[in-house]
Design a protein around this motif. Structure first.
Motif, PDB file in Angstrom:
ATOM      1  N   GLU A   4      82.551  65.364  76.243  1.00  0.00           N
ATOM      2  CA  GLU A   4      82.623  66.355  75.165  1.00  0.00           C
ATOM      3  C   GLU A   4      82.174  65.759  73.832  1.00  0.00           C
ATOM      4  N   ARG A   5      82.588  64.526  73.565  1.00  0.00           N
ATOM      5  CA  ARG A   5      82.197  63.860  72.325  1.00  0.00           C
ATOM      6  C   ARG A   5      80.682  63.646  72.289  1.00  0.00           C
ATOM      7  N   ALA A   6      80.118  63.222  73.407  1.00  0.00           N
ATOM      8  CA  ALA A   6      78.665  63.016  73.476  1.00  0.00           C
ATOM      9  C   ALA A   6      77.929  64.332  73.267  1.00  0.00           C
ATOM     10  N   LEU A  36      62.750  61.309  72.547  1.00  0.00           N
ATOM     11  CA  LEU A  36      63.395  60.132  73.130  1.00  0.00           C
ATOM     12  C   LEU A  36      64.914  60.198  72.983  1.00  0.00           C
ATOM     13  N   VAL A  37      65.388  60.591  71.817  1.00  0.00           N
ATOM     14  CA  VAL A  37      66.835  60.696  71.610  1.00  0.00           C
ATOM     15  C   VAL A  37      67.423  61.774  72.526  1.00  0.00           C
ATOM     16  N   SER A  38      66.753  62.905  72.638  1.00  0.00           N
ATOM     17  CA  SER A  38      67.252  63.989  73.490  1.00  0.00           C
ATOM     18  C   SER A  38      67.292  63.590  74.954  1.00  0.00           C
ATOM     19  N   ARG A  39      66.273  62.892  75.404  1.00  0.00           N
ATOM     20  CA  ARG A  39      66.237  62.462  76.798  1.00  0.00           C
ATOM     21  C   ARG A  39      67.422  61.551  77.118  1.00  0.00           C
ATOM     22  N   ILE A  40      67.663  60.579  76.244  1.00  0.00           N
ATOM     23  CA  ILE A  40      68.764  59.643  76.473  1.00  0.00           C
ATOM     24  C   ILE A  40      70.105  60.348  76.328  1.00  0.00           C
ATOM     25  N   ALA A  41      70.248  61.215  75.347  1.00  0.00           N
ATOM     26  CA  ALA A  41      71.509  61.950  75.174  1.00  0.00           C
ATOM     27  C   ALA A  41      71.820  62.771  76.421  1.00  0.00           C
ATOM     28  N   MET A  56      77.344  49.065  86.869  1.00  0.00           N
ATOM     29  CA  MET A  56      75.996  48.515  86.685  1.00  0.00           C
ATOM     30  C   MET A  56      75.060  48.937  87.807  1.00  0.00           C
ATOM     31  N   GLU A  57      75.559  48.977  89.025  1.00  0.00           N
ATOM     32  CA  GLU A  57      74.694  49.305  90.156  1.00  0.00           C
ATOM     33  C   GLU A  57      74.064  50.686  90.006  1.00  0.00           C
ATOM     34  N   HIS A  58      74.844  51.665  89.633  1.00  0.00           N
ATOM     35  CA  HIS A  58      74.338  53.039  89.563  1.00  0.00           C
ATOM     36  C   HIS A  58      73.948  53.484  88.158  1.00  0.00           C
ATOM     37  N   GLY A  59      74.416  52.770  87.147  1.00  0.00           N
ATOM     38  CA  GLY A  59      74.135  53.195  85.780  1.00  0.00           C
ATOM     39  C   GLY A  59      73.103  52.352  85.049  1.00  0.00           C
ATOM     40  N   ALA A  60      72.505  51.385  85.741  1.00  0.00           N
ATOM     41  CA  ALA A  60      71.552  50.487  85.075  1.00  0.00           C
ATOM     42  C   ALA A  60      70.376  51.239  84.468  1.00  0.00           C
ATOM     43  N   HIS A  61      69.922  52.286  85.133  1.00  0.00           N
ATOM     44  CA  HIS A  61      68.766  53.014  84.605  1.00  0.00           C
ATOM     45  C   HIS A  61      69.109  53.723  83.293  1.00  0.00           C
ATOM     46  N   ILE A  62      70.362  54.161  83.135  1.00  0.00           N
ATOM     47  CA  ILE A  62      70.772  54.792  81.873  1.00  0.00           C
ATOM     48  C   ILE A  62      70.831  53.728  80.774  1.00  0.00           C
ATOM     49  N   HIS A  63      71.466  52.616  81.084  1.00  0.00           N
ATOM     50  CA  HIS A  63      71.586  51.499  80.132  1.00  0.00           C
ATOM     51  C   HIS A  63      70.200  51.048  79.689  1.00  0.00           C
ATOM     52  N   ARG A  64      69.326  50.887  80.654  1.00  0.00           N
ATOM     53  CA  ARG A  64      67.952  50.452  80.396  1.00  0.00           C
ATOM     54  C   ARG A  64      67.212  51.473  79.520  1.00  0.00           C
ATOM     55  N   GLY A  65      67.401  52.743  79.821  1.00  0.00           N
ATOM     56  CA  GLY A  65      66.738  53.794  79.059  1.00  0.00           C
ATOM     57  C   GLY A  65      67.167  53.843  77.606  1.00  0.00           C
ATOM     58  N   VAL A  66      68.460  53.638  77.356  1.00  0.00           N
ATOM     59  CA  VAL A  66      68.976  53.632  75.982  1.00  0.00           C
ATOM     60  C   VAL A  66      68.329  52.498  75.188  1.00  0.00           C
ATOM     61  N   GLU A  68      65.552  50.814  75.913  1.00  0.00           N
ATOM     62  CA  GLU A  68      64.100  51.014  75.811  1.00  0.00           C
ATOM     63  C   GLU A  68      63.768  51.993  74.678  1.00  0.00           C
ATOM     64  N   ALA A  69      64.492  53.093  74.604  1.00  0.00           N
ATOM     65  CA  ALA A  69      64.255  54.064  73.529  1.00  0.00           C
ATOM     66  C   ALA A  69      64.524  53.430  72.165  1.00  0.00           C
ATOM     67  N   HIS A  70      65.590  52.648  72.073  1.00  0.00           N
ATOM     68  CA  HIS A  70      65.925  51.978  70.808  1.00  0.00           C
ATOM     69  C   HIS A  70      64.790  51.035  70.385  1.00  0.00           C
ATOM     70  N   ILE A  71      64.299  50.237  71.308  1.00  0.00           N
ATOM     71  CA  ILE A  71      63.213  49.301  70.986  1.00  0.00           C
ATOM     72  C   ILE A  71      61.947  50.064  70.619  1.00  0.00           C
ATOM     73  N   HIS A  72      61.599  51.072  71.402  1.00  0.00           N
ATOM     74  CA  HIS A  72      60.396  51.853  71.092  1.00  0.00           C
ATOM     75  C   HIS A  72      60.481  52.458  69.692  1.00  0.00           C
ATOM     76  N   LEU A  73      61.592  53.107  69.402  1.00  0.00           N
ATOM     77  CA  LEU A  73      61.720  53.768  68.095  1.00  0.00           C
ATOM     78  C   LEU A  73      61.725  52.769  66.949  1.00  0.00           C
ATOM     79  N   GLN A  74      62.407  51.648  67.143  1.00  0.00           N
ATOM     80  CA  GLN A  74      62.438  50.618  66.089  1.00  0.00           C
ATOM     81  C   GLN A  74      61.036  50.050  65.860  1.00  0.00           C
ATOM     82  N   TRP A  75      60.350  49.735  66.950  1.00  0.00           N
ATOM     83  CA  TRP A  75      59.013  49.150  66.837  1.00  0.00           C
ATOM     84  C   TRP A  75      58.036  50.156  66.234  1.00  0.00           C
ATOM     85  N   MET A  76      58.082  51.403  66.696  1.00  0.00           N
ATOM     86  CA  MET A  76      57.164  52.413  66.161  1.00  0.00           C
ATOM     87  C   MET A  76      57.392  52.655  64.676  1.00  0.00           C
TER      88      MET A  76
END
Length: 197
Positions: A4-6, A36-41, A56-66, A68-76
């Protein structure tokens, strides 16, 4: 409660977008950022509704996506304004490439709806119906081949990349340490010398 908070945080982000000034002649920066923010949210909201994925086993792709989006947005944000349109065009070229690859599948083995999927990818590439001028860039990234690791180093996020993104990637890409840790156990047959199964 976390879900709900998210959802509330994401809703306020969308509301802020609706009232913030936008460059109607060059919307790429806002589109990329909000996309990018909407996709991760949406990923986070979905995973918060499924506690089995809170590992970690099942949520790594979410962690990775968050990350990756942070790095992309910061770099851009450190590049010129044109980088956002470059990012979009790189992705549109990929949509064209994927449509071409899928179109190679023989028509007699295509399931129903397959051709509509190809048409959807072609539409995302924003090709003209008569003359297809979309460029397909096959380099490793939208940034003239600059890797995500190099982007992270350039914008001061290398430690985040090394300590979090790389480990999540190891799980996502099935590196042996992750497979051994999450998917294997010792055989209980003593004649088998304790091999992994």
């Amino acid at each position: 409660e976390l879900r709900e908070r998210a959802m509330r945080l994401f809703s306020s982000y969308v509301q802020a977008l609706e009232v913030s000034p936008a460059d109607l002649y060059n919307p790429a920066r806002q589109e990329v950022h909000s996309g990018l923010v909407s996709r991760i949210a949406r990923d986070i909201i979905a995973v918060l509704g499924a506690p089995d994925l809170w590992c970690m086993e099942h949520g790594a792709h979410i962690h990775r996506g968050v990350i990756e989006a942070h790095i992309h947005l910061q770099w851009m944000s450190m590049q010129g304004e044109s980088i956002y349109e470059t990012y979009q065009n790189y992705g549109r070229g990929k949509a064209k490439l994927y449509a071409r690859i899928l179109n190679e599948l023989p028509t007699d083995v295509r399931p129903s709806g397959f051709d509509e999927g190809i048409a959807g990818l072609e539409k995302l590439s924003r090709n003209d119906d008569i003359f297809d001028s979309r460029v397909v860039d096959t380099r490793d990234s939208f940034a003239e081949g600059t890797s995500l690791r190099a982007m992270a180093a350039a914008c001061g996020l290398l430690e985040l990349y090394r300590s979090a993104y790389a480990i999540s990637s190891g799980v996502t890409h099935s590196e042996w340490w992750s497979v051994e840790n999450h998917s294997m156990e010792r055989c209980v047959n003593v004649l088998h010398r304790g091999h992994l199964i």
